[in-house]
Enzyme design. Structure first.
Site, PDB file in Angstrom:
ATOM      1  N   ASP A 125      99.440  -0.449  44.129  1.00  0.00           N
ATOM      2  CA  ASP A 125      99.317   0.990  44.339  1.00  0.00           C
ATOM      3  C   ASP A 125      99.595   1.312  45.810  1.00  0.00           C
ATOM      4  O   ASP A 125      99.462   0.442  46.681  1.00  0.00           O
ATOM      5  CB  ASP A 125      97.903   1.422  43.935  1.00  0.00           C
ATOM      6  CG  ASP A 125      97.643   2.877  44.198  1.00  0.00           C
ATOM      7  OD1 ASP A 125      98.487   3.711  43.820  1.00  0.00           O
ATOM      8  OD2 ASP A 125      96.590   3.187  44.793  1.00  0.00           O
ATOM      9  N   ASP A 143      98.814   4.875  47.833  1.00  0.00           N
ATOM     10  CA  ASP A 143      97.781   5.643  48.527  1.00  0.00           C
ATOM     11  C   ASP A 143      96.391   5.115  48.186  1.00  0.00           C
ATOM     12  O   ASP A 143      96.021   4.985  47.013  1.00  0.00           O
ATOM     13  CB  ASP A 143      97.873   7.122  48.147  1.00  0.00           C
ATOM     14  CG  ASP A 143      99.233   7.729  48.481  1.00  0.00           C
ATOM     15  OD1 ASP A 143     100.042   7.030  49.123  1.00  0.00           O
ATOM     16  OD2 ASP A 143      99.483   8.891  48.097  1.00  0.00           O
TER      17      ASP A 143
END
Length: 358
Positions: A12, A14
């Protein structure tokens, strides 16, 4: 693991690689670009250990008035440039631009973004992971059939993730079923716990235990074979399954010794030289004094080593001198185990090949 399958980290963005802006949750200016602590050295370490990197991110409304593409591109491209300047390379950057209410197929935890990896057989499911800070990342991992790791700056930071991934035991499990045999084998190359071996051939059990004991690994093996006919299929298929499991447990072979040599002497002088080269070959020299030892035919001994060399990708030279047939066979299995111990021992992360692959 086939040649096309790789250990991949689906990461991922953010909140995992970079800080998620706390107010509007949008990384849309350079001023908001803050990397998570230790992410650079850890990604470098993981990449050097053979993991491929793929970024997978939900970016709500990307390309709309609420999140213009140009606002996304500036900090994102700067982030990628900084990663690249440190030698950190992402094979793919996979982004879903939709809102949750769009009900798209690509928004995590749906599989749309990673569909090609799943359909094209690119993933080594035993050594690939999803890493992210949200429950949706863990759900994505479950949907993919791999392990998810929940990143947390305090509870599970990047050094802790590196420790988990790099300390993962070299474990493999193989189930082989044919019309003649049903075999279940599991190996743990970093465990020396007591092995459990049941092939239905007592002497063969003893020989396989010699490999595990002198090889320094745990072996759990169960064989249900057509012993009412003879021992051929059970011995051959056991070698194939064991070789496959050992090869699978070694992964990309980074850090292993690769080569092994052993020359123990008892009543019989046995010698083994092996190379985990992925170029299978066997040179076998032995003249047994009996046709059988226990319930095992001695003609199956070279066939066992031929089969395991083929399945594991070994270049194997193996010999023993004259003597009692029991001791001759035992010397071969012992010396193979001792040489294998050297070859599979791990020290560092370098790949022992100038070709860049094994």
């Amino acid at each position: 693991m086939s040649l096309s399958q790789q250990a991949i980290l689906f990461i991922d963005r953010d909140g995992t690689l970079v800080e998620e802006p706390p107010i509007d949750k949008q990384l849309d200016t350079l001023a908001k670009l803050v990397f998570e602590p230790m992410v650079m050295p850890v990604l470098t370490q993981l990449q050097n250990a053979g993991f491929r990197l793929v970024m997978v991110s939900n970016q709500d409304g990307l390309g709309t008035d609420s999140f213009p593409q140009v606002d996304f591109d500036l900090p994102h491209n700067k982030m990628m440039d900084i990663f690249a300047s440190q030698g950190i390379v992402f094979d793919d950057v996979l982004i879903c631009p939709h809102f949750p209410e769009d009900n798209c197929t690509c928004r995590k935890p749906n599989l749309g973004l990673v569909k090609d990896y799943l359909q094209q057989g690119k993933i080594d499911f035993t050594r690939s992971f999803v890493i992210g800070d949200r429950e949706t990342d863990i759900q994505l991992a479950q949907n993919m059939g791999i392990v998810g790791i929940r990143y947390d700056r305090d509870a599970k930071d990047w050094p802790a993730i590196a420790k988990q991934l790099l300390a993962s035991s070299r474990i493999a499990e193989v189930v082989r079923k044919t019309s003649e045999t049903d075999i279940h084998v599991k190996v743990d190359l970093d465990s020396q716990a007591k092995s459990t071996i049941e092939t239905g051939i007592g002497f063969f059990d003893h020989m396989l235990d010699q490999i595990a004991t002198h090889g320094g690994f745990e072996l759990n093996l169960r064989v249900d074979g057509d012993l009412h006919i003879d021992d051929h299929h059970s011995v051959e298929d056991t070698a194939l399954a064991l070789g496959e499991a050992l090869k699978k447990a070694l992964g990309d072979k980074r850090g292993i010794g690769r080569f092994g040599f052993a020359l123990p002497m008892d009543e019989c002088r046995a010698e083994c030289i092996l190379d985990i080269s992925n170029r299978p070959h066997l040179k076998f020299e032995a003249e047994f004094s009996r046709d059988t030892v226990g319930e095992m035919a001695t003609e199956m001994v070279p066939h066992f080593f031929y089969s395991i060399a083929q399945a594991m990708g070994l270049s194997l030279h193996l010999s023993t001198s004259e003597g009692n047939a029991h001791h001759q066979v035992e010397s071969l299995f012992k010396v193979f185990g001792r040489a294998l111990r050297q070859a599979i021992q791990k020290n560092g992360e370098a790949l022992p090949s100038s070709k860049g692959t094994l």
